[in-house]
Design a protein around this motif. Structure first.
Motif, PDB file in Angstrom:
ATOM      1  N   TYR A  31      20.160   0.135   4.266  1.00 36.60           N
ATOM      2  CA  TYR A  31      20.519   0.336   4.475  1.00 36.60           C
ATOM      3  C   TYR A  31      21.698  -1.119   4.553  1.00 36.60           C
ATOM      4  CZ  TYR A  31      19.832   5.031   4.645  1.00 36.60           C
ATOM      5  OH  TYR A  31      19.518   6.715   5.068  1.00 36.60           O
ATOM      6  N   ALA A  32      20.883  -2.317   4.558  1.00 34.31           N
ATOM      7  CA  ALA A  32      21.891  -3.384   5.741  1.00 34.31           C
ATOM      8  C   ALA A  32      22.117  -4.401   4.512  1.00 34.31           C
ATOM      9  CB  ALA A  32      21.071  -4.048   6.467  1.00 34.31           C
ATOM     10  N   VAL A  33      21.111  -4.369   3.410  1.00 32.84           N
ATOM     11  CA  VAL A  33      21.256  -5.323   2.342  1.00 32.84           C
ATOM     12  C   VAL A  33      22.724  -4.399   1.324  1.00 32.84           C
ATOM     13  CG1 VAL A  33      20.409  -5.970   0.308  1.00 32.84           C
ATOM     14  CG2 VAL A  33      18.968  -6.078   2.372  1.00 32.84           C
ATOM     15  N   PRO A  34      22.522  -3.392   0.812  1.00 32.05           N
ATOM     16  CA  PRO A  34      23.955  -2.842  -0.076  1.00 32.05           C
ATOM     17  C   PRO A  34      24.782  -3.100   0.426  1.00 32.05           C
ATOM     18  CG  PRO A  34      21.651  -1.420  -0.228  1.00 32.05           C
ATOM     19  CD  PRO A  34      21.044  -2.173   0.680  1.00 32.05           C
ATOM     20  N   ALA A  35      25.331  -2.531   2.100  1.00 31.70           N
ATOM     21  CA  ALA A  35      26.201  -3.033   2.433  1.00 31.70           C
ATOM     22  C   ALA A  35      27.055  -4.792   2.193  1.00 31.70           C
ATOM     23  CB  ALA A  35      26.042  -2.856   3.677  1.00 31.70           C
ATOM     24  N   ALA A  56       5.201   2.559  12.256  1.00 36.74           N
ATOM     25  CA  ALA A  56       6.631   2.677  12.592  1.00 36.74           C
ATOM     26  C   ALA A  56       7.783   1.369  12.158  1.00 36.74           C
ATOM     27  CB  ALA A  56       6.834   3.195  13.572  1.00 36.74           C
ATOM     28  N   ASN A  57       6.854   0.185  12.521  1.00 33.05           N
ATOM     29  CA  ASN A  57       7.491  -1.177  12.414  1.00 33.05           C
ATOM     30  C   ASN A  57       7.826  -1.128  10.699  1.00 33.05           C
ATOM     31  OD1 ASN A  57       7.261  -1.882  14.813  1.00 33.05           O
ATOM     32  ND2 ASN A  57       5.254  -3.036  14.891  1.00 33.05           N
ATOM     33  N   ALA A  58       6.693  -0.622   9.741  1.00 28.59           N
ATOM     34  CA  ALA A  58       6.730  -1.049   8.402  1.00 28.59           C
ATOM     35  C   ALA A  58       8.089   0.038   8.026  1.00 28.59           C
ATOM     36  CB  ALA A  58       5.708  -0.557   7.593  1.00 28.59           C
ATOM     37  N   ARG A  59       8.596   1.242   8.312  1.00 24.47           N
ATOM     38  CA  ARG A  59       9.644   2.247   8.595  1.00 24.47           C
ATOM     39  C   ARG A  59      10.661   1.367   9.229  1.00 24.47           C
ATOM     40  NH1 ARG A  59      11.559   5.675  11.240  1.00 24.47           N
ATOM     41  NH2 ARG A  59       9.856   5.233  13.101  1.00 24.47           N
ATOM     42  N   ILE A  60      10.335   1.326  10.307  1.00 21.87           N
ATOM     43  CA  ILE A  60      12.095   0.128  10.653  1.00 21.87           C
ATOM     44  C   ILE A  60      12.749  -0.639   9.653  1.00 21.87           C
ATOM     45  CG2 ILE A  60      12.803  -0.797  12.731  1.00 21.87           C
ATOM     46  CD1 ILE A  60      10.579   0.526  14.434  1.00 21.87           C
ATOM     47  N   ILE A  61      11.375  -1.688   8.882  1.00 23.02           N
ATOM     48  CA  ILE A  61      11.925  -2.816   8.494  1.00 23.02           C
ATOM     49  C   ILE A  61      12.319  -2.547   7.466  1.00 23.02           C
ATOM     50  CG2 ILE A  61      11.461  -4.563   7.441  1.00 23.02           C
ATOM     51  CD1 ILE A  61       9.651  -5.293   9.279  1.00 23.02           C
ATOM     52  N   SER A  62      11.681  -1.907   6.835  1.00 22.13           N
ATOM     53  CA  SER A  62      12.318  -0.993   5.140  1.00 22.13           C
ATOM     54  C   SER A  62      13.324  -0.567   5.046  1.00 22.13           C
ATOM     55  CB  SER A  62      10.871  -0.003   4.786  1.00 22.13           C
ATOM     56  OG  SER A  62      10.938   0.668   5.548  1.00 22.13           O
ATOM     57  N   LEU A 114      21.823  -0.561  -5.827  1.00 23.05           N
ATOM     58  CA  LEU A 114      21.600  -0.794  -4.452  1.00 23.05           C
ATOM     59  C   LEU A 114      21.002  -0.224  -3.481  1.00 23.05           C
ATOM     60  CD1 LEU A 114      23.346  -4.561  -4.985  1.00 23.05           C
ATOM     61  CD2 LEU A 114      21.103  -4.105  -4.184  1.00 23.05           C
ATOM     62  N   TYR A 115      21.877   0.753  -4.196  1.00 20.34           N
ATOM     63  CA  TYR A 115      21.925   1.896  -3.065  1.00 20.34           C
ATOM     64  C   TYR A 115      20.580   2.786  -3.077  1.00 20.34           C
ATOM     65  CZ  TYR A 115      23.928   5.964  -0.052  1.00 20.34           C
ATOM     66  OH  TYR A 115      22.925   6.392   1.259  1.00 20.34           O
ATOM     67  N   PHE A 116      20.996   3.216  -4.130  1.00 19.93           N
ATOM     68  CA  PHE A 116      19.338   4.542  -4.469  1.00 19.93           C
ATOM     69  C   PHE A 116      18.525   3.489  -4.749  1.00 19.93           C
ATOM     70  CE2 PHE A 116      23.405   6.790  -5.733  1.00 19.93           C
ATOM     71  CZ  PHE A 116      23.252   7.528  -4.571  1.00 19.93           C
ATOM     72  N   LEU A 117      17.766   3.179  -5.164  1.00 22.25           N
ATOM     73  CA  LEU A 117      16.816   2.275  -5.472  1.00 22.25           C
ATOM     74  C   LEU A 117      15.714   2.147  -3.910  1.00 22.25           C
ATOM     75  CD1 LEU A 117      16.521  -0.086  -8.952  1.00 22.25           C
ATOM     76  CD2 LEU A 117      15.864   2.356  -8.487  1.00 22.25           C
ATOM     77  N   PRO A 118      16.127   1.459  -2.901  1.00 20.18           N
ATOM     78  CA  PRO A 118      15.539   1.127  -2.044  1.00 20.18           C
ATOM     79  C   PRO A 118      15.188   1.859  -1.045  1.00 20.18           C
ATOM     80  CG  PRO A 118      17.268  -0.483  -2.276  1.00 20.18           C
ATOM     81  CD  PRO A 118      16.908   0.292  -3.291  1.00 20.18           C
ATOM     82  N   LYS A 119      15.969   3.356  -1.340  1.00 20.77           N
ATOM     83  CA  LYS A 119      16.329   4.397  -0.319  1.00 20.77           C
ATOM     84  C   LYS A 119      15.348   5.472  -1.145  1.00 20.77           C
ATOM     85  CE  LYS A 119      20.975   4.006   1.677  1.00 20.77           C
ATOM     86  NZ  LYS A 119      20.736   2.777   0.693  1.00 20.77           N
ATOM     87  N   ILE A 120      14.372   5.108  -2.186  1.00 25.94           N
ATOM     88  CA  ILE A 120      13.955   6.570  -2.886  1.00 25.94           C
ATOM     89  C   ILE A 120      12.071   5.326  -2.759  1.00 25.94           C
ATOM     90  CG2 ILE A 120      13.019   7.093  -5.124  1.00 25.94           C
ATOM     91  CD1 ILE A 120      15.944   6.592  -5.850  1.00 25.94           C
ATOM     92  N   CYS A 121      12.053   4.631  -3.064  1.00 22.07           N
ATOM     93  CA  CYS A 121      11.275   3.591  -3.268  1.00 22.07           C
ATOM     94  C   CYS A 121      10.791   3.997  -1.491  1.00 22.07           C
ATOM     95  CB  CYS A 121      11.384   2.109  -2.866  1.00 22.07           C
ATOM     96  SG  CYS A 121      11.626   1.514  -4.811  1.00 22.07           S
ATOM     97  N   VAL A 122      11.484   3.948  -0.659  1.00 20.95           N
ATOM     98  CA  VAL A 122      10.758   4.539   1.260  1.00 20.95           C
ATOM     99  C   VAL A 122      10.876   5.297   1.316  1.00 20.95           C
ATOM    100  CG1 VAL A 122      11.715   4.058   3.319  1.00 20.95           C
ATOM    101  CG2 VAL A 122      12.782   2.161   2.452  1.00 20.95           C
ATOM    102  N   TYR A 123      11.537   6.025   0.386  1.00 23.66           N
ATOM    103  CA  TYR A 123      11.220   8.070   0.892  1.00 23.66           C
ATOM    104  C   TYR A 123       9.264   8.316   0.065  1.00 23.66           C
ATOM    105  CZ  TYR A 123      11.477  12.919   0.567  1.00 23.66           C
ATOM    106  OH  TYR A 123      11.803  14.050   0.785  1.00 23.66           O
ATOM    107  N   ILE A 124       9.700   8.072  -1.563  1.00 21.92           N
ATOM    108  CA  ILE A 124       8.295   7.743  -1.873  1.00 21.92           C
ATOM    109  C   ILE A 124       7.056   7.039  -1.113  1.00 21.92           C
ATOM    110  CG2 ILE A 124       6.714   7.544  -4.023  1.00 21.92           C
ATOM    111  CD1 ILE A 124       9.690   7.503  -5.504  1.00 21.92           C
ATOM    112  N   ILE A 125       6.848   6.112  -1.043  1.00 19.69           N
ATOM    113  CA  ILE A 125       6.196   5.571   0.177  1.00 19.69           C
ATOM    114  C   ILE A 125       5.937   6.547   1.420  1.00 19.69           C
ATOM    115  CG2 ILE A 125       5.337   3.181   0.891  1.00 19.69           C
ATOM    116  CD1 ILE A 125       7.208   1.841  -0.834  1.00 19.69           C
ATOM    117  N   ALA A 126       6.853   6.877   1.855  1.00 17.59           N
ATOM    118  CA  ALA A 126       6.892   7.564   2.835  1.00 17.59           C
ATOM    119  C   ALA A 126       6.023   8.936   2.797  1.00 17.59           C
ATOM    120  CB  ALA A 126       8.198   7.801   3.669  1.00 17.59           C
ATOM    121  N   LEU A 127       6.084   9.190   1.597  1.00 19.02           N
ATOM    122  CA  LEU A 127       5.888  10.149   1.520  1.00 19.02           C
ATOM    123  C   LEU A 127       3.771  10.543   0.553  1.00 19.02           C
ATOM    124  CD1 LEU A 127       8.134  12.463  -0.679  1.00 19.02           C
ATOM    125  CD2 LEU A 127       7.496  13.532   2.126  1.00 19.02           C
TER     126      LEU A 127
END
Length: 348
Positions: free
Chosen positions: A312-316, A301-307, A282-295
């Motif tokens: 960061y919200a769902v894992p917590a 800006a809106n898509a980056r903010i939502i993703s 839950l912690y790493f996979l969403p962040k990796i996906c966001v990071y890879i998609i961003a690259l």
């Protein structure tokens, strides 16, 4: 010697940027940077947040529900571990630290978003912005490194079961987490310190839902190369390196499981890692996906903010639920409490 001067940004209801007069003044001041004369700090930043997202009020309500569940869940886990002496073990010191980091991270981000939603106020003072950046990065780093320590705990438990209680003790875990908190405090302070050395003369608009490091340093007029380096270093320290360590630890765990002759024994050993594996995913996979998609693609800006907000919200929110539902000790403790209450109600 650098002389700092604080200039007040001018608010406009129609345009949330600095006025043309202020921009010209700042640009004129910026021409003196070659002589290292002044550093310009705005009085306020304007955080765009979710203002450009269609039906943003519904997304705010959704995030508020996530925030509410995360606060209640993590607070319950903290209270449960604190009051129950049977849970004062190395593993639950790690779970306690993770719940504390989750609680800190959600409280560093979401109350300011709720203020924007309830009071339509997207301005944040310069000093409050730096404080917000410090606490967000501090707790995010604590979350990530805590998962590494929990991976070490599971590695020793599976690969060296006879020596587990000698290697992993309450003292050792307390030292680990003391070092993590100290390291994160230094790193977050360093990040904020180099932001404070920048001069902002273009705009005071931050395209994010909090005072994010990247959107802030990109507003600078002077050289921000050290900030770019810090951003890459933080990514390596709090995402790439921990993920590599966790993957290597589980490779060792799976190798040890392959030596167990019975499938029942393998499943029983692997079950002790289930909660940690789910939390790591839950912690790493969403962040990796966001990071890879961003690259690889262009994210608005809106898509980056939502993703990023969801990453960061769902894992917590889910971490305390996962540890309650997948941990035998906590489920047994809850059953005992409910059984005592039912007995008490029957007696009365």
């Amino acid at each position: 010697m650098t002389q700092k001067r604080i200039l007040t940004s001018i608010r406009h209801p129609e345009r949330h940027v600095l006025s043309s007069t202020t921009v010209n003044t700042m640009n004129a001041i910026n021409t003196s940077f070659s002589q290292n004369i002044s550093i310009v700090h705005p009085e306020y930043f304007f955080i765009t947040g979710l203002s450009g997202i269609p039906y943003s009020r519904y997304y705010y309500i959704f995030l508020f529900c996530i925030y509410f569940i995360a606060v209640i869940g993590n607070s319950a886990v903290l209270l449960l571990i604190a009051v129950e002496r049977s849970l004062h073990s190395p593993k639950y010191i790690g779970v306690f630290n993770l719940a504390l980091a989750d609680l800190g991270e959600t409280n560093a981000v979401f109350p300011n978003m709720m203020k924007t939603f309830l009071f339509d106020s997207q301005y944040i003072s310069y000093n409050a912005c730096l404080a917000n950046m410090f606490f967000v990065f501090f707790f995010i780093g604590t979350q990530c490194l805590t998962l590494v320590v929990l991976a070490y705990d599971r590695f020793v438990a599976i690969c060296l079961p006879l020596r587990y209680h000698a290697i992993v003790t309450n003292t050792v875990m307390s030292l680990f987490f003391s070092a993590i908190w100290a390291c994160n405090a230094c790193q977050a302070s360093l990040t904020v310190y180099f932001i404070n050395r920048l001069s902002f003369c273009k705009s005071n608009v931050i395209e994010s839902y909090f005072c994010d490091h990247g959107p802030v340093f990109r507003l600078a007029c002077n050289d921000n190369s050290i900030n770019v380096f810090i951003a890459k270093f933080n990514t390596s320290l709090f995402l790439v390196a921990p993920l590599i360590i966790v993957v290597l630890s589980y490779l060792g765990i799976f190798l040890a499981l392959s030596k167990i002759t019975t499938w029942e024994g393998r499943f029983k050993a692997l079950r002790t890692c289930a909660s940690h594996l789910l939390v790591v995913g839950l912690y790493f996979l969403p962040k990796i996906c966001v990071y890879i998609i961003a690259l690889t693609t262009f994210l608005s800006a809106n898509a980056r903010i939502i993703s990023t907000s969801l990453a960061y919200a769902v894992p917590a929110m889910l971490n305390p639920i996962i540890y309650v539902l997948n941990t035998v000790e906590i489920k047994d403790l809850i059953r005992k409490v409910l059984k005592k209450r039912s007995v008490g109600c029957n007696i009365t």
